[in-house]
Design a protein around this motif. Structure first.
Motif, PDB file in Angstrom:
ATOM      1  N   LEU A 237       0.912  -1.177   0.007  1.00 39.39           N
ATOM      2  CA  LEU A 237      -0.118  -0.089   0.004  1.00 39.39           C
ATOM      3  C   LEU A 237       1.021   1.331   0.017  1.00 39.39           C
ATOM      4  CD1 LEU A 237      -2.568  -1.063   2.517  1.00 39.39           C
ATOM      5  CD2 LEU A 237      -3.041  -0.634  -0.007  1.00 39.39           C
ATOM      6  N   LEU A 238       2.171   1.081   0.761  1.00 37.09           N
ATOM      7  CA  LEU A 238       3.117   2.360   0.680  1.00 37.09           C
ATOM      8  C   LEU A 238       3.537   2.396  -0.455  1.00 37.09           C
ATOM      9  CD1 LEU A 238       4.548   1.652   4.052  1.00 37.09           C
ATOM     10  CD2 LEU A 238       3.402   3.737   3.411  1.00 37.09           C
ATOM     11  N   ALA A 239       3.899   1.390  -1.157  1.00 33.06           N
ATOM     12  CA  ALA A 239       4.516   1.534  -2.653  1.00 33.06           C
ATOM     13  C   ALA A 239       3.658   2.125  -3.656  1.00 33.06           C
ATOM     14  CB  ALA A 239       4.948   0.247  -2.952  1.00 33.06           C
ATOM     15  N   LEU A 240       2.380   1.671  -3.336  1.00 34.44           N
ATOM     16  CA  LEU A 240       1.276   2.167  -4.444  1.00 34.44           C
ATOM     17  C   LEU A 240       0.909   3.476  -4.264  1.00 34.44           C
ATOM     18  CD1 LEU A 240      -1.319  -0.996  -4.391  1.00 34.44           C
ATOM     19  CD2 LEU A 240      -0.132  -0.043  -6.263  1.00 34.44           C
ATOM     20  N   ALA A 241       0.894   3.917  -3.002  1.00 31.04           N
ATOM     21  CA  ALA A 241       0.719   5.663  -2.777  1.00 31.04           C
ATOM     22  C   ALA A 241       1.892   6.008  -3.402  1.00 31.04           C
ATOM     23  CB  ALA A 241       0.548   5.382  -1.198  1.00 31.04           C
ATOM     24  N   GLU A 242       2.976   5.768  -3.022  1.00 34.67           N
ATOM     25  CA  GLU A 242       4.418   6.661  -3.305  1.00 34.67           C
ATOM     26  C   GLU A 242       4.188   6.592  -4.979  1.00 34.67           C
ATOM     27  OE1 GLU A 242       9.070   6.232  -3.230  1.00 34.67           O
ATOM     28  OE2 GLU A 242       7.897   4.535  -2.568  1.00 34.67           O
ATOM     29  N   ARG A 243       3.843   5.920  -5.782  1.00 34.95           N
ATOM     30  CA  ARG A 243       3.788   5.704  -7.302  1.00 34.95           C
ATOM     31  C   ARG A 243       2.544   6.454  -8.021  1.00 34.95           C
ATOM     32  NH1 ARG A 243       9.105   5.907  -8.008  1.00 34.95           N
ATOM     33  NH2 ARG A 243      10.324   4.027  -7.391  1.00 34.95           N
ATOM     34  N   GLU A 244       1.621   6.793  -6.979  1.00 36.24           N
ATOM     35  CA  GLU A 244       0.284   7.447  -7.532  1.00 36.24           C
ATOM     36  C   GLU A 244       0.371   8.767  -7.757  1.00 36.24           C
ATOM     37  OE1 GLU A 244      -2.927   7.794  -9.253  1.00 36.24           O
ATOM     38  OE2 GLU A 244      -2.584   5.826  -8.419  1.00 36.24           O
ATOM     39  N   ALA A 245       0.029   9.133  -8.889  1.00 31.84           N
ATOM     40  CA  ALA A 245       0.023  10.640  -9.414  1.00 31.84           C
ATOM     41  C   ALA A 245      -1.241  11.369  -8.838  1.00 31.84           C
ATOM     42  CB  ALA A 245       0.139  10.617 -11.163  1.00 31.84           C
ATOM     43  N   ASP A 246      -2.238  10.667  -8.819  1.00 31.78           N
ATOM     44  CA  ASP A 246      -3.438  11.296  -8.192  1.00 31.78           C
ATOM     45  C   ASP A 246      -3.326  11.409  -6.686  1.00 31.78           C
ATOM     46  OD1 ASP A 246      -6.107  12.025  -7.369  1.00 31.78           O
ATOM     47  OD2 ASP A 246      -6.969  10.906  -8.973  1.00 31.78           O
ATOM     48  N   ALA A 250      -3.808   8.199  -3.897  1.00 28.28           N
ATOM     49  CA  ALA A 250      -2.840   7.840  -2.926  1.00 28.28           C
ATOM     50  C   ALA A 250      -3.139   8.111  -1.544  1.00 28.28           C
ATOM     51  CB  ALA A 250      -1.328   8.989  -3.164  1.00 28.28           C
ATOM     52  N   ARG A 251      -3.928   9.101  -1.352  1.00 24.85           N
ATOM     53  CA  ARG A 251      -4.448   9.138   0.303  1.00 24.85           C
ATOM     54  C   ARG A 251      -5.289   8.011   0.554  1.00 24.85           C
ATOM     55  NH1 ARG A 251      -3.758  13.388   3.467  1.00 24.85           N
ATOM     56  NH2 ARG A 251      -2.902  14.745   2.099  1.00 24.85           N
ATOM     57  N   GLY A 252      -5.787   7.423  -0.240  1.00 27.12           N
ATOM     58  CA  GLY A 252      -6.846   6.335  -0.370  1.00 27.12           C
ATOM     59  C   GLY A 252      -5.820   5.160   0.352  1.00 27.12           C
ATOM     60  N   HIS A 253      -5.018   5.060  -0.407  1.00 26.45           N
ATOM     61  CA  HIS A 253      -3.939   3.781  -0.157  1.00 26.45           C
ATOM     62  C   HIS A 253      -3.415   4.036   1.435  1.00 26.45           C
ATOM     63  CE1 HIS A 253      -4.183   2.021  -3.929  1.00 26.45           C
ATOM     64  NE2 HIS A 253      -3.510   2.953  -4.653  1.00 26.45           N
ATOM     65  N   LEU A 254      -3.158   5.195   1.769  1.00 24.20           N
ATOM     66  CA  LEU A 254      -2.381   5.506   2.874  1.00 24.20           C
ATOM     67  C   LEU A 254      -3.464   5.444   4.072  1.00 24.20           C
ATOM     68  CD1 LEU A 254       0.213   8.287   1.840  1.00 24.20           C
ATOM     69  CD2 LEU A 254       0.463   6.011   2.368  1.00 24.20           C
ATOM     70  N   ALA A 255      -4.624   5.737   4.031  1.00 25.07           N
ATOM     71  CA  ALA A 255      -5.807   5.509   4.786  1.00 25.07           C
ATOM     72  C   ALA A 255      -5.826   4.277   5.056  1.00 25.07           C
ATOM     73  CB  ALA A 255      -7.020   6.301   4.431  1.00 25.07           C
ATOM     74  N   ARG A 256      -6.015   3.302   4.157  1.00 24.51           N
ATOM     75  CA  ARG A 256      -6.052   1.872   4.445  1.00 24.51           C
ATOM     76  C   ARG A 256      -4.960   1.268   5.190  1.00 24.51           C
ATOM     77  NH1 ARG A 256      -6.365  -2.905  -0.025  1.00 24.51           N
ATOM     78  NH2 ARG A 256      -6.271  -4.745   1.723  1.00 24.51           N
ATOM     79  N   LEU A 282       2.261   9.942   4.668  1.00 28.77           N
ATOM     80  CA  LEU A 282       1.230  10.903   4.762  1.00 28.77           C
ATOM     81  C   LEU A 282       1.468  12.690   4.855  1.00 28.77           C
ATOM     82  CD1 LEU A 282      -1.422   9.132   7.128  1.00 28.77           C
ATOM     83  CD2 LEU A 282      -1.978  10.023   4.910  1.00 28.77           C
ATOM     84  N   ALA A 283       2.818  12.628   5.668  1.00 28.76           N
ATOM     85  CA  ALA A 283       3.482  13.702   5.783  1.00 28.76           C
ATOM     86  C   ALA A 283       4.165  14.439   4.341  1.00 28.76           C
ATOM     87  CB  ALA A 283       4.649  13.852   6.722  1.00 28.76           C
ATOM     88  N   SER A 284       4.646  13.485   3.678  1.00 29.17           N
ATOM     89  CA  SER A 284       5.053  13.979   2.487  1.00 29.17           C
ATOM     90  C   SER A 284       3.893  14.432   1.483  1.00 29.17           C
ATOM     91  CB  SER A 284       5.883  12.503   1.733  1.00 29.17           C
ATOM     92  OG  SER A 284       6.133  12.943   0.477  1.00 29.17           O
ATOM     93  N   LEU A 285       2.638  13.534   1.491  1.00 23.11           N
ATOM     94  CA  LEU A 285       1.556  13.875   0.832  1.00 23.11           C
ATOM     95  C   LEU A 285       0.862  15.160   1.170  1.00 23.11           C
ATOM     96  CD1 LEU A 285      -0.067  12.555  -1.581  1.00 23.11           C
ATOM     97  CD2 LEU A 285      -1.584  11.416   0.095  1.00 23.11           C
ATOM     98  N   THR A 286       1.126  15.518   2.567  1.00 24.82           N
ATOM     99  CA  THR A 286       0.687  16.859   3.034  1.00 24.82           C
ATOM    100  C   THR A 286       1.392  17.963   2.491  1.00 24.82           C
ATOM    101  OG1 THR A 286      -0.520  15.573   4.845  1.00 24.82           O
ATOM    102  CG2 THR A 286      -0.117  18.070   5.182  1.00 24.82           C
ATOM    103  N   ALA A 287       2.769  17.632   2.602  1.00 25.73           N
ATOM    104  CA  ALA A 287       3.889  18.742   2.187  1.00 25.73           C
ATOM    105  C   ALA A 287       3.613  19.054   0.952  1.00 25.73           C
ATOM    106  CB  ALA A 287       5.198  18.201   2.595  1.00 25.73           C
ATOM    107  N   ALA A 288       3.280  18.306  -0.231  1.00 27.41           N
ATOM    108  CA  ALA A 288       3.094  18.816  -1.382  1.00 27.41           C
ATOM    109  C   ALA A 288       1.980  19.811  -1.621  1.00 27.41           C
ATOM    110  CB  ALA A 288       2.446  17.557  -2.190  1.00 27.41           C
ATOM    111  N   ASP A 289       0.971  19.853  -0.764  1.00 28.09           N
ATOM    112  CA  ASP A 289       0.133  20.871  -0.920  1.00 28.09           C
ATOM    113  C   ASP A 289       0.346  22.198   0.241  1.00 28.09           C
ATOM    114  OD1 ASP A 289      -1.330  19.510  -2.627  1.00 28.09           O
ATOM    115  OD2 ASP A 289      -2.513  18.133  -0.974  1.00 28.09           O
ATOM    116  N   ALA A 290       1.543  22.322   0.946  1.00 30.65           N
ATOM    117  CA  ALA A 290       1.461  23.118   1.856  1.00 30.65           C
ATOM    118  C   ALA A 290       2.482  24.262   1.483  1.00 30.65           C
ATOM    119  CB  ALA A 290       2.281  22.206   3.178  1.00 30.65           C
ATOM    120  N   ASP A 291       2.398  25.190   2.171  1.00 31.56           N
ATOM    121  CA  ASP A 291       3.414  26.399   2.081  1.00 31.56           C
ATOM    122  C   ASP A 291       4.594  26.221   2.876  1.00 31.56           C
ATOM    123  OD1 ASP A 291       4.740  28.563   1.986  1.00 31.56           O
ATOM    124  OD2 ASP A 291       3.106  30.109   2.653  1.00 31.56           O
TER     125      ASP A 291
END
Length: 456
Positions: A237-246, A250-256, A282-291
């Motif tokens: 699930l981590l690998a799928l999230a890491e490689r997911e463009a959407d 990706a957040r769905g994989h990480l939530a599971r 989850l932090a990495s995904l959050t950082a992509a949308d953060a200032d």
């Protein structure tokens, strides 16, 4: 029962062991009791269960009964499992090696060495592990009677150590593909142990689209073997999230994955270790949308969750990993706090003799330079660029020396252009490194452009 475990069929193994326990207790013969405890331990290891000291009781029982060969097997298995469950290794390794040496059996001695090497890998002590892994592989290739399982284990040990060292897809893909093919032929394409290899293959594959099928295959294997909510699914699930463009997918994989790792249960200790990587993702995904110039609360929350889980696990390698990543981000909005975390990470890595400690040290120096803290940065940079360390890529040293050149120029100190010229000289035979985000060509162009604007 042992055959079921070796074949990656935990449900069948568990059923067989359950029927054997009453019979073994009735007979009360130490060798049989030890064999049963070893089979129990192998099954627990296969299913990522937490550490159970019963494996030590088995080793001690065999030793007390004078069954040296059985004791050697028990100590080696305990050593291997200790590495995956964050137990202290060194005293256990000494006992295992001494017991194996007493048998004078080359196979048992080699198996114990391999168990120690793989335990070091799992404990993120790859700097020590690689030489042992390579020696174990060389021994298995030349020793008469070495089993196919020993060869597979030694080859995987080398791959794991080189991956942890930072080797890239070009170096790792051929041996990893060969290992997957060999294991699939020998045991079967659905063997659960293949999931780890497929996840590793996904991690090293640069193209996200090409990487996804490896992670999907790993997830299919673990779901089939253990069910959809088992901890073994988290890696895929981590690998799928890491490689997911959407980001939403990706957040769905990480939530599971988070639902699995954060669920209460008997494997909570293992889940704590796995949960570190979930919350870092989850932090990495959050950082992509953060200032990055401010302190984003959601990002800090995920990092703090990862750090809490790492500390609860007691694994200093995981703690260092979180501090390194957290500190790199935090330096963007609080350079003092970020650098402090990076230095803590370096100290923990040095204690563990982790060859990647230089990465935390360099990240702290770059953070100081990027924020113009030249009074602190210049003396530290001047020392670092004189360091001789084969583990540090030439491009990383060139990047630091260029930072020193810029600092000297900004503070109107002597030697700026000489430092820039020396940084360019370092790049003549340098190659790109996965640990350095800039390429050799990009860094060379940046230095040359700067140099053109700075006469001697």
């Amino acid at each position: 029962a042992t055959a079921w475990s070796s074949a990656g069929l935990p449900r069948d193994a568990a059923a067989a062991l359950a029927s054997l326990h009453p019979k073994a207790d009735a007979i009360a013969w130490p060798p049989l009791q030890v064999e049963l405890k070893l089979a129990d331990a192998e099954l627990r290891h296969l299913t990522l269960a937490p550490w159970d000291p019963d494996i030590l009781a088995a080793a001690e029982m065999a030793t007390a009964a004078g069954h040296d060969r059985l004791a050697a097997r028990a100590w080696a298995l305990a050593l291997h499992i200790a590495g995956t469950t964050n137990q202290p290794l060194d005293a256990l390794a000494a006992a295992a090696r001494a017991t194996a040496a007493a048998t004078r059996d080359p196979a048992l001695i080699a198996q114990t060495q391999l168990a120690y090497a793989r335990a070091l890998n799992h404990s993120q002590r790859a700097g020590e592990a690689l030489a042992l892994c390579e020696a174990a592989l060389a021994d298995a290739e030349r020793r008469p009677g070495a089993t196919a399982s020993e060869l597979r284990g030694a080859r995987e040990c080398v791959i794991e150590a080189r991956y942890l060292r930072g080797d890239d897809e070009t170096a790792l893909a051929p041996p990893l593909d060969a290992a997957i093919a060999a294991t699939s032929r020998a045991i079967g394409p659905d063997y659960p142990g293949l999931a780890q290899l497929y996840n590793l293959r996904a991690s090293i594959t640069a193209d996200p689209i090409a990487a996804r099928p490896y992670a999907e295959r790993a997830l299919a294997i673990t779901e089939q073997a253990y069910g959809p909510t088992h901890l073994t699914n988290v890696g895929a699930l981590l690998a799928l999230a890491e490689r997911e463009a959407d980001p939403a997918i990706a957040r769905g994989h990480l939530a599971r994955a988070a639902a699995i790792t954060d669920a209460p249960g008997p494997d909570q200790r293992a889940a704590t270790v796995e949960g570190v990587n979930v919350h870092l993702a989850l932090a990495s995904l959050t950082a992509a949308d953060a200032d990055s110039s401010t302190a984003p609360p959601a990002l800090i929350t995920e990092f703090e969750r990862a750090l809490e889980r790492a500390r609860r696990s007691g694994n200093t390698g995981l703690i260092a990993q979180v501090l390194f990543i957290y500190g790199g981000y935090e330096a963007d909005w609080d350079v003092r706090a970020g650098v402090a975390k990076l230095r803590q990470a370096e100290m923990l890595m040095l204690e563990r003799r982790d060859p990647r400690a230089w990465m935390a040290r360099h990240a702290a120096l770059v953070a100081l330079a990027d924020h113009g803290a030249w009074a602190q940065a210049i003396p530290l940079l001047a020392v670092e660029v004189e360091r001789e360390d084969e583990e540090i890529p030439a491009i990383a040293m060139a990047k630091l020396e260029f930072a020193l050149a810029r600092g000297l120029a900004i503070t109107r100190a002597a030697g700026a252009t000489a430092r820039a010229d020396h940084a360019l000289a370092r790049l003549r035979d340098a190659t790109d490194a996965s640990a350095v985000v800039v390429t050799v060509a990009e860094l060379r162009a940046e230095i040359e452009a700067w140099r053109a604007g700075h006469a001697r």
